[in-house]
Scaffold this active site. Structure first.
Site, PDB file in Angstrom:
ATOM      1  CG  ASP A   1      -2.257  -0.390   1.031  1.00  0.00           C
ATOM      2  OD1 ASP A   1      -2.717  -0.258  -0.124  1.00  0.00           O
ATOM      3  OD2 ASP A   1      -3.175  -0.691   2.039  1.00  0.00           O
TER       4      ASP A   1
ATOM      5  CD  GLU B   1     -12.127  -1.635   3.029  1.00  0.00           C
ATOM      6  OE1 GLU B   1     -11.141  -1.437   2.386  1.00  0.00           O
ATOM      7  OE2 GLU B   1     -12.198  -1.742   4.099  1.00  0.00           O
TER       8      GLU B   1
HETATM    9  O1  KIV Z   1      -4.866  -1.941   4.082  1.00  0.00           O
HETATM   10  C1  KIV Z   1      -5.492  -3.168   4.053  1.00  0.00           C
HETATM   11  O2  KIV Z   1      -5.274  -4.218   4.819  1.00  0.00           O
HETATM   12  C2  KIV Z   1      -6.303  -2.831   2.788  1.00  0.00           C
HETATM   13  C3  KIV Z   1      -7.206  -4.132   2.682  1.00  0.00           C
HETATM   14  C4  KIV Z   1      -8.325  -4.096   3.858  1.00  0.00           C
HETATM   15  C5  KIV Z   1      -7.923  -4.325   1.393  1.00  0.00           C
HETATM   16  O3  KIV Z   1      -6.349  -2.047   2.145  1.00  0.00           O
END
Ligand code: KIV
Length: 276
Positions: free
Chosen positions: A88, A187
């Site tokens: 991310d 989500e």
């Molecule tokens: O940060 C995370 O774990 C996510 C998932 C919930 C898809 O973005």
């Protein structure tokens, strides 16, 4: 990790090609030991910024830094050789401009060895998704409930129940997919919207609280193991109760230490005192 193991790792291109095929199995991973245990069962391991809450005890994902994501991403890559590791991009590291996003994503890719990054947002991020994708950075999108926008969304409620919000989410998903994302996390949306998005976009949808019609599923690993029990969203199924197991193990250990039963002779190095 051997060179052979590395060549077996799934790529973003292979994940993209799974649209409408075998379901994609995805979980979050933040640390080497857990990543090592779950790698073989997964197509994608997401080093999610949910580690803010799960690992660091923050109450939102906003305080996570790029350095934190890189440290955890590198640990997960080192420990695995099968799943596509996707990291991310944290809040504030990509929203300003495509150039800012490129700098952040390039650091993540170079310093962790991961195969893709994920970013949140819809139409407003389409230009950035195209900018990164054309420059060698595979991007996973994330629409619907986007936790980095908690302060503008007004909370973590599921989305898309009203017609205007629903059509906005569809436009967002189509924009990000058309911009070049190789997959899309969806989500917290109503079942019918999860199905519609899966029909409308040409890349795999990976649902979390978005119904079984998605092309794949993701859960936060600590949620499904019963380790993060502060709050359990409706869409989480707990496959084990490891939190209770850990508590019980700590209780047994404490009892044995207090009673002098641990360490026992089998945990003790034998040997006479040479000074006697
Ligand atoms: O940060 C995370 O774990 C996510 C998932 C919930 C898809 O973005």
């Amino acid at each position: 990790m051997s060179a052979q193991a590395q060549t077996r790792r799934l790529t973003a291109t292979q994940i993209r090609a799974r649209k409408g095929g075998d379901k994609l199995v995805c979980l979050t991973a933040y640390t080497a030991p857990v990543a090592r245990l779950i790698d073989a069962e997964c197509d994608v391991l997401l080093v999610g910024d949910s580690l803010a809450m799960v690992i660091y005890g923050f109450d939102s994902t906003l305080p996570v830094t790029l350095d934190m994501m890189i440290a955890h991403g590198a640990a997960v890559v080192r420990a695995t050789g099968h799943a596509l590791v996707t990291v991310d991009l944290p809040f504030g590291s990509y929203q300003e401009s495509p150039e800012q996003a490129f700098r952040a994503a390039a650091r993540v890719m170079a310093e962790t060895g991961c195969g893709a990054v994920k970013l949140e947002g819809g139409e407003e991020m389409a230009e950035t998704v195209a900018f990164l994708s054309r420059r060698g950075i595979p991007v996973m999108g994330h629409v619907g409930l986007t936790p980095q926008a908690v302060n503008t969304l007004g909370g973590y409620r599921s989305r898309g129940h009203k017609a205007t919000e629903r059509s906005k989410i569809v436009e967002d998903a189509v924009a990000v997919a058309d911009a070049g994302a190789f997959a899309l996390v969806v989500e917290g949306v109503a079942e019918s919207l999860g199905r519609e998005l899966t029909e409308r976009v040409g890349v795999p949808t990976i649902g979390i609280g978005a119904s079984s019609s998605c092309d794949g599923q993701i859960l936060v690993t600590d949620d499904m193991l019963g380790l993060f029990a502060e709050f359990t969203p409706k869409f989480v199924k707990r496959y084990r109760e490891l939190g209770a197991e850990i508590r019980a193990a700590a209780r047994d250990y404490a009892e044995e230490v207090r009673a002098g039963r641990f360490p026992a002779p089998e945990h003790t190095y034998p040997g006479a005192n040479p000074r006697r």
